[in-house]
Write an enzyme that holds these catalytic residues in place. Structure first.
Site, PDB file in Angstrom:
ATOM      1  N   ASP A   7       0.798  -1.248   0.000  1.00 19.05           N
ATOM      2  CA  ASP A   7       0.000   0.000   0.000  1.00 19.05           C
ATOM      3  C   ASP A   7       0.829   1.297   0.000  1.00 19.05           C
ATOM      4  O   ASP A   7       0.532   2.219   0.779  1.00 19.05           O
ATOM      5  CB  ASP A   7      -0.960   0.006   1.203  1.00 19.05           C
ATOM      6  CG  ASP A   7      -1.974  -1.129   1.164  1.00 19.05           C
ATOM      7  OD1 ASP A   7      -1.960  -1.930   0.219  1.00 19.05           O
ATOM      8  OD2 ASP A   7      -2.787  -1.217   2.106  1.00 19.05           O
ATOM      9  N   CYS A  34      -1.916  -2.898   7.653  1.00 22.28           N
ATOM     10  CA  CYS A  34      -1.863  -3.810   6.512  1.00 22.28           C
ATOM     11  C   CYS A  34      -0.592  -4.662   6.477  1.00 22.28           C
ATOM     12  O   CYS A  34      -0.647  -5.821   6.061  1.00 22.28           O
ATOM     13  CB  CYS A  34      -2.091  -3.035   5.224  1.00 22.28           C
ATOM     14  SG  CYS A  34      -3.799  -2.421   5.136  1.00 22.28           S
ATOM     15  N   LYS A  56      -7.077  -4.838  -3.070  1.00 21.65           N
ATOM     16  CA  LYS A  56      -7.844  -5.387  -1.939  1.00 21.65           C
ATOM     17  C   LYS A  56      -8.719  -4.288  -1.368  1.00 21.65           C
ATOM     18  O   LYS A  56      -8.463  -3.100  -1.596  1.00 21.65           O
ATOM     19  CB  LYS A  56      -6.887  -5.930  -0.871  1.00 21.65           C
ATOM     20  CG  LYS A  56      -5.972  -4.850  -0.309  1.00 21.65           C
ATOM     21  CD  LYS A  56      -4.979  -5.404   0.679  1.00 21.65           C
ATOM     22  CE  LYS A  56      -4.096  -4.319   1.241  1.00 21.65           C
ATOM     23  NZ  LYS A  56      -4.807  -3.270   2.001  1.00 21.65           N
TER      24      LYS A  56
HETATM   25  C1  VGL Z   1      -4.505   0.762   5.810  1.00 20.22           C
HETATM   26  C2  VGL Z   1      -6.003   1.684   7.266  1.00 20.22           C
HETATM   27  C3  VGL Z   1      -6.988   1.650   6.312  1.00 20.22           C
HETATM   28  C4  VGL Z   1      -3.112   0.272   5.566  1.00 20.22           C
HETATM   29  C5  VGL Z   1      -5.472   0.708   4.835  1.00 20.22           C
HETATM   30  O1  VGL Z   1      -2.683   0.234   4.392  1.00 20.22           O
HETATM   31  O2  VGL Z   1      -2.435  -0.090   6.549  1.00 20.22           O
HETATM   32  N1  VGL Z   1      -4.780   1.244   7.028  1.00 20.22           N
HETATM   33  N2  VGL Z   1      -6.714   1.159   5.090  1.00 20.22           N
END
Ligand code: VGL
Ligand code: ZN
Length: 212
Positions: free
Chosen positions: A15, A158, A113
């Protein structure tokens, strides 16, 4: 010193998207500062996989989807507790794009995702209902990728969930700690460190891979 096994190791980059970096919708402190290091690490791996958090409008994880809820509060979703966040990584927006500094041209898979409105997905393997698979385990097994090195955002969400699930699904799993940054909610980093230790997931430094 750890030497990547080129045929069976993969670097999993979690991410690294603009919304998770300073100026973004769910900005992680210093989230951008790890990107040059991740680019350097990626050059050490033949196999690199990127994940991309990818939410539709009115996603269950957005505080704005629920009445009278604020970001970082927790709700009881049908599948259990769900932390609420500011709206982030809306599909096809600039904030959902990979950060422009991320340069890994040889990345072989982009795994999206969190694209189902009613289920969030922190983990690259299983959504937050803990039973809907993303398909990543099947991909890795078919490609005979057995050992995973994780880096990216966010360490305490994540990256942590992906590491725990990867290990539970039978992959040797290692977290490159200085190539991650946490959201840092109260207690979340300590909880992550404890969970990784319990799961026997080593935390290494990027230098363990880069120096020789
Ligand atoms: C994430 C919170 C919400 C992450 C993704 O990538 O850790 N954290 N969505
Ligand atoms: Zn998200």
């Amino acid at each position: 010193m750890l030497i990547p096994k080129q045929r069976t190791d993969a670097l999993l980059v979690i991410d690294v998207q603009s919304d998770f970096t300073p100026g973004g919708a769910l900005a992680i402190a210093d989230g951008d500062t790890i990107i040059p290091l991740i680019n350097t690490l990626a050059k050490k791996f033949d196999h690199v996989i990127l994940t991309q958090d990818w939410h539709p409008a009115q996603h269950i994880s957005f505080a704005t989807t629920h009445s009278n809820k604020q970001p970082f509060e927790t709700i009881e979703a049908p599948y259990g507790p769900q932390t609420l966040w500011p709206e982030h990584v809306l599909q096809h927006t600039e904030g959902a794009a990979f950060h422009p500094d991320l340069k890994i041209p040889h990345a072989e898979l982009i795994l999206r995702k969190g694209f189902r409105r009613h289920i969030d997905s922190y983990s690259a393997f299983l959504e937050n209902d803990r039973c809907t698979p993303t398909g990543l385990a099947g991909y890795l097994r078919e490609r005979n990728l057995q050992r995973l090195f994780l880096c990216g955002l966010a360490y305490d969400f994540c990256v942590c969930f992906s590491a725990i699930d990867g290990k539970a699904l039978g992959f040797e799993t290692i977290v490159i700690e200085d190539a991650c940054r946490p959201v840092n909610l109260p207690g979340s980093v300590d909880a992550t460190n404890a969970e990784l230790a319990t799961a026997s997931i080593p935390r290494i430094r990027s230098n363990d891979l880069l120096t020789r």
